[in-house]
Every structure is written in structure tokens, then in C-alpha cells.
Design a protein around this motif. Structure first.
Motif, mmCIF file in Angstrom:
data_model
loop_
_atom_site.group_PDB
_atom_site.id
_atom_site.type_symbol
_atom_site.label_atom_id
_atom_site.label_comp_id
_atom_site.label_asym_id
_atom_site.label_seq_id
_atom_site.Cartn_x
_atom_site.Cartn_y
_atom_site.Cartn_z
ATOM 1 N N MET A 86 23.036 -4.349 -74.054
ATOM 2 C CA MET A 86 22.033 -3.863 -73.096
ATOM 3 C C MET A 86 22.476 -4.158 -71.665
ATOM 4 O O MET A 86 22.339 -3.313 -70.778
ATOM 5 C CB MET A 86 20.671 -4.476 -73.393
ATOM 6 N N ASP A 87 23.022 -5.337 -71.431
ATOM 7 C CA ASP A 87 23.511 -5.696 -70.106
ATOM 8 C C ASP A 87 24.620 -4.734 -69.665
ATOM 9 O O ASP A 87 24.631 -4.259 -68.527
ATOM 10 C CB ASP A 87 24.014 -7.144 -70.104
ATOM 11 N N LEU A 88 25.532 -4.436 -70.579
ATOM 12 C CA LEU A 88 26.607 -3.488 -70.269
ATOM 13 C C LEU A 88 26.044 -2.112 -69.922
ATOM 14 O O LEU A 88 26.489 -1.475 -68.971
ATOM 15 C CB LEU A 88 27.580 -3.384 -71.449
ATOM 16 N N THR A 89 25.040 -1.663 -70.663
ATOM 17 C CA THR A 89 24.489 -0.326 -70.390
ATOM 18 C C THR A 89 23.800 -0.277 -69.030
ATOM 19 O O THR A 89 23.871 0.738 -68.338
ATOM 20 C CB THR A 89 23.522 0.141 -71.495
ATOM 21 N N HIS A 90 23.146 -1.349 -68.632
ATOM 22 C CA HIS A 90 22.509 -1.374 -67.309
ATOM 23 C C HIS A 90 23.566 -1.308 -66.208
ATOM 24 O O HIS A 90 23.398 -0.589 -65.212
ATOM 25 C CB HIS A 90 21.643 -2.614 -67.149
ATOM 26 N N LYS A 91 24.676 -2.016 -66.391
ATOM 27 C CA LYS A 91 25.759 -1.973 -65.404
ATOM 28 C C LYS A 91 26.431 -0.600 -65.399
ATOM 29 O O LYS A 91 26.857 -0.114 -64.356
ATOM 30 C CB LYS A 91 26.752 -3.090 -65.674
ATOM 31 N N ALA A 92 26.507 0.030 -66.562
ATOM 32 C CA ALA A 92 27.069 1.375 -66.638
ATOM 33 C C ALA A 92 26.202 2.355 -65.846
ATOM 34 O O ALA A 92 26.719 3.191 -65.103
ATOM 35 C CB ALA A 92 27.182 1.826 -68.098
ATOM 36 N N VAL A 93 24.890 2.254 -65.984
ATOM 37 C CA VAL A 93 23.986 3.135 -65.239
ATOM 38 C C VAL A 93 24.170 2.939 -63.737
ATOM 39 O O VAL A 93 24.215 3.916 -62.976
ATOM 40 C CB VAL A 93 22.512 2.930 -65.657
ATOM 41 N N GLU A 94 24.316 1.694 -63.291
ATOM 42 C CA GLU A 94 24.564 1.436 -61.865
ATOM 43 C C GLU A 94 25.816 2.172 -61.399
ATOM 44 O O GLU A 94 25.835 2.775 -60.323
ATOM 45 C CB GLU A 94 24.739 -0.063 -61.610
ATOM 46 N N SER A 95 26.863 2.125 -62.201
ATOM 47 C CA SER A 95 28.116 2.804 -61.871
ATOM 48 C C SER A 95 27.922 4.317 -61.817
ATOM 49 O O SER A 95 28.419 4.990 -60.913
ATOM 50 C CB SER A 95 29.173 2.436 -62.917
ATOM 51 N N PHE A 96 27.166 4.867 -62.773
ATOM 52 C CA PHE A 96 26.904 6.302 -62.798
ATOM 53 C C PHE A 96 26.046 6.731 -61.606
ATOM 54 O O PHE A 96 26.224 7.817 -61.062
ATOM 55 C CB PHE A 96 26.241 6.720 -64.110
ATOM 56 N N GLU A 97 25.102 5.878 -61.226
ATOM 57 C CA GLU A 97 24.263 6.181 -60.058
ATOM 58 C C GLU A 97 25.128 6.317 -58.798
ATOM 59 O O GLU A 97 24.940 7.256 -58.012
ATOM 60 C CB GLU A 97 23.229 5.082 -59.831
ATOM 61 N N LEU A 98 26.054 5.404 -58.608
ATOM 62 C CA LEU A 98 26.935 5.452 -57.436
ATOM 63 C C LEU A 98 27.762 6.737 -57.432
ATOM 64 O O LEU A 98 27.899 7.391 -56.401
ATOM 65 C CB LEU A 98 27.857 4.228 -57.398
ATOM 66 N N ALA A 99 28.302 7.091 -58.587
ATOM 67 C CA ALA A 99 29.109 8.305 -58.684
ATOM 68 C C ALA A 99 28.262 9.552 -58.448
ATOM 69 O O ALA A 99 28.668 10.464 -57.722
ATOM 70 C CB ALA A 99 29.795 8.379 -60.047
ATOM 71 N N ALA A 100 27.073 9.610 -59.029
ATOM 72 C CA ALA A 100 26.205 10.787 -58.880
ATOM 73 C C ALA A 100 25.704 10.929 -57.455
ATOM 74 O O ALA A 100 25.541 12.045 -56.955
ATOM 75 C CB ALA A 100 25.017 10.692 -59.846
#
Length: 184
Positions: free
Chosen positions: A92-106
Motif C-alpha cells: 500500500m505504501d508503494l502504491t501511494h508513492k507510485a500515485v505521487e509519481s504519476f501525479e507529477l508526470a500527469a
């Protein structure tokens, strides 16, 4: 596609990336608990996406993590996760950090749009995988307010805009090869 052995779904979660074309990114809707991997709809969704990755209509490409200045912390987090013991909290922690990364890219892409982000950890044919799939908000998948899929009437390739599937076996092999090249 029928598999030689059954997929074992370890963890899965869906988060929602909220962004309209030509609009700034909004705060993502993050799930607060993992999906029930025994839920038939959840298992079918992951299986269907996995089937689409290898289908004829798919224009899959293969690659490695970036090594240039635009590389995010996500590849290192996935690499660390791949060698750790199975843990729902860690996933779950990894998925939250992944979303942060996707937000920056988007946020950097004016025409980017949001959708549902399915993230899963599963084992298939003795290989463990990490899957990330962006599912656009269209017909074919119905979600509850808590980001739990209720029904997948149809899931077509045009509903999947980005998919990444990382084989932990191949990742380890690549890292070992890279380490051996550095030593020589």
C-alpha cells in the motif's frame, strides 16, 4: 487465454488519478484499504489486464527503468519492494508513492487525463509481477465509492491507456547482470 497454472493474486488496490485534459491535476482519491483478492471481480480484472498485455492487438513494448535526470524514485522503490517479504502495508505504501509519481508526470502533460489506477502484486507460473494499469473512466468497469470494482462487463484495449508489468525475476536478472558488468 488460459494459463498453465492459476494466478495467485497477492495484493491489489485501485486509486483514482483526477485530471481533465488541459486542466491542472487535482488531489487523487486514494484507497485506504487493499482490495479483497478473493473477490471474483478483482481477480478477473487483474487476469483480464494480464491477458490483454500479451494479446495480438496489443502493441506492447519492453524496456528498462530510466537512468537519466528525469528518473523518479519509483524504480528504486519497486526494486526494494521486489526483494522484500510480502507485506500488504508495504504494498500500500508503494502504491501511494507510485500515485505521487504519476501525479507529477500527469501535471506536466497538458492533455493528460485521469482514470483508475489498478496496482497489483501477483504470481503466475512461478514468477512474481507488479502490475500498474490506467483504466479510463468509461463503460466496461463499474466502481463503488470506495474504489472497489463491482462489475467488469467488458474491458477493451482502448480503455487501457498505460500498462506496466514488471517481472521480479527479470528485474533481478537484469540487476545481477548490471552488477557483474560493473565488477568487470
Amino acid at each position: 487465454m488460459e494459463y498453465g497454472s492459476r494466478m495467485n493474486l497477492n495484493f491489489a488496490v485501485i486509486h483514482e488519478l483526477v485530471k481533465g485534459a488541459s486542466e491542472p491535476i487535482e488531489e487523487s482519491r486514494l484507497a485506504h484499504q487493499l482490495l479483497d483478492v478473493e473477490n471474483g471481480v478483482v481477480a478477473a480484472l487483474v487476469e483480464k489486464i494480464t491477458e490483454l498485455i500479451g494479446s495480438r492487438q496489443n502493441s506492447a513494448s519492453y524496456g528498462i527503468f530510466r537512468v537519466d535526470m528525469q528518473r523518479t524514485q519509483l524504480p528504486d522503490l519497486i526494486t526494494d519492494y521486489s526483494s522484500a517479504a510480502l507485506s500488504g502495508e508495504r504494498f500500500m505504501d508503494l502504491t501511494h508513492k507510485a500515485v505521487e509519481s504519476f501525479e507529477l508526470a500527469a501535471d506536466e502533460e497538458n492533455l493528460a487525463t485521469g482514470g483508475y489506477l489498478l496496482l497489483a502484486d501477483y504470481t503466475l507460473n512461478n514468477d512474481r509481477f507488479f502490475l500498474v494499469a490506467m483504466i479510463k473512466q468509461k463503460n466496461g468497469i463499474r466502481m463503488t465509492a470506495d474504489l472497489v470494482p463491482e462489475d467488469i462487463t467488458s474491458l477493451e484495449l482502448n480503455k487501457l491507456h498505460q500498462v506496466a508489468r514488471i517481472s521480479f525475476t527479470r528485474l533481478r536478472e537484469y540487476l545481477e547482470l548490471e552488477d557483474n558488468e560493473e565488477i568487470n
